[in-house]
Design an enzyme around this catalytic site. Structure first.
Site, mmCIF file in Angstrom:
data_model
loop_
_atom_site.group_PDB
_atom_site.id
_atom_site.type_symbol
_atom_site.label_atom_id
_atom_site.label_comp_id
_atom_site.label_asym_id
_atom_site.label_seq_id
_atom_site.Cartn_x
_atom_site.Cartn_y
_atom_site.Cartn_z
ATOM 1 N N PRO A 1 0.794 -1.226 0.000
ATOM 2 C CA PRO A 1 0.000 0.000 0.000
ATOM 3 C C PRO A 1 0.829 1.280 0.000
ATOM 4 O O PRO A 1 0.323 2.345 0.352
ATOM 5 C CB PRO A 1 -0.795 -0.130 1.313
ATOM 6 N N GLU A 2 2.098 1.193 -0.405
ATOM 7 C CA GLU A 2 2.995 2.349 -0.288
ATOM 8 C C GLU A 2 2.500 3.594 -1.009
ATOM 9 O O GLU A 2 2.678 4.715 -0.510
ATOM 10 C CB GLU A 2 4.400 1.987 -0.803
#
Length: 256
Positions: A137-138
């Site tokens: 989910p960066e």
């Protein structure tokens, strides 16, 4: 048989380590932050790599308290700047883990996100619990997954699925990860570590030198084949273990 369950010196503060004759089990242990990967954990994992490069053994990586690793430590990551990015802090460690002489098994339970997922991608084998959630989910945090996901993940699951995970924030369940072959086994959480050791037992039953050379040649650049295959086989063709194992095979065949 367990021969050393005492952590290395200095005593790690983010890892629990058990050693036996053919394997090392490293448990990520920062339960207060869901095993988030900070600089101390990076440094302590480098120490494990030092050990396994000197004395090759199978590495089992697992988490604690029902979580593998929730990602990089966001409070620490928040303060990093461009010079830190260029150091490749996480990517350097994960590449080192991928290059370890003997196979690496990641036993994934619960959250395996961000840097935790990228650590898992660096392993040779990934097995999971029914509760696992895998993803990167960066980009939702204004960064990108620069510790291996942008190239390892496409190799593992193909470009379309990798882009869903990296660019659209898709988090895979255990069944979804199995369907795309990102993991190869699913177990109940209570059985996960036993399954990891069972896999290590199967690896340990092989000839260690043949296993090490097979891993090295497997990851050689495409243009190095078949030269590197032949060079490795030439070493093994002269190995005493090759003669012992083949003699034992022929003796069993003769008796059957």
């Amino acid at each position: 048989m367990l021969i050393d369950a005492v952590p290395t010196n200095p005593v790690p503060t983010t890892l629990l380590i058990e050693r036996s004759a053919d394997r090392v089990h490293v448990q990520l242990h920062r339960p207060e932050v869901r095993n988030a990967i900070d600089q101390t954990m990076i440094d302590e994992l480098h120490s494990v790599c030092d050990e396994l490069e000197r004395e090759p053994r199978i590495l089992i990586l697992s988490g604690s308290n029902g979580v593998f690793a929730s990602g990089a430590d966001i409070a620490e990551l928040r303060e990093r700047r461009s010079t830190d990015a260029l150091k490749g802090i996480n990517s350097g460690l994960f590449s080192r883990i991928a290059r370890l002489p003997m196979p690496v098994i990641a036993a994934l339970d619960g959250w395996a996100l961000g840097g935790g997922a990228e650590l898992a991608y660096a392993a040779d084998f990934r097995i999971a619990s029914t509760t696992v959630r895998l993803g990167n989910p960066e980009t939702a945090l204004g960064i990108l997954p620069a510790a291996g996901a942008l190239w390892r993940l496409a190799q593992l699951v193909g470009e379309p699925v990798a882009k869903q995970i990296i660019l659209a924030g898709r988090i895979l369940t255990a069944g979804e990860a199995l369907a795309v072959h990102l993991v190869t086994e699913i177990h109940e959480s209570v059985d996960l570590l036993a399954a990891a050791h069972a896999l290590a037992d199967r690896i340990g039953a092989q000839d260690p030198l043949a296993t090490r050379l097979a891993k090295e040649v497997f990851h050689a650049p495409l243009d190095a084949h078949p030269r590197v295959d032949n060079a490795a086989q030439a070493i093994l063709f002269e190995s005493p273990e090759k003669f012992a194992r083949m003699d034992a095979f022929l003796a069993r065949k003769k008796r059957s």
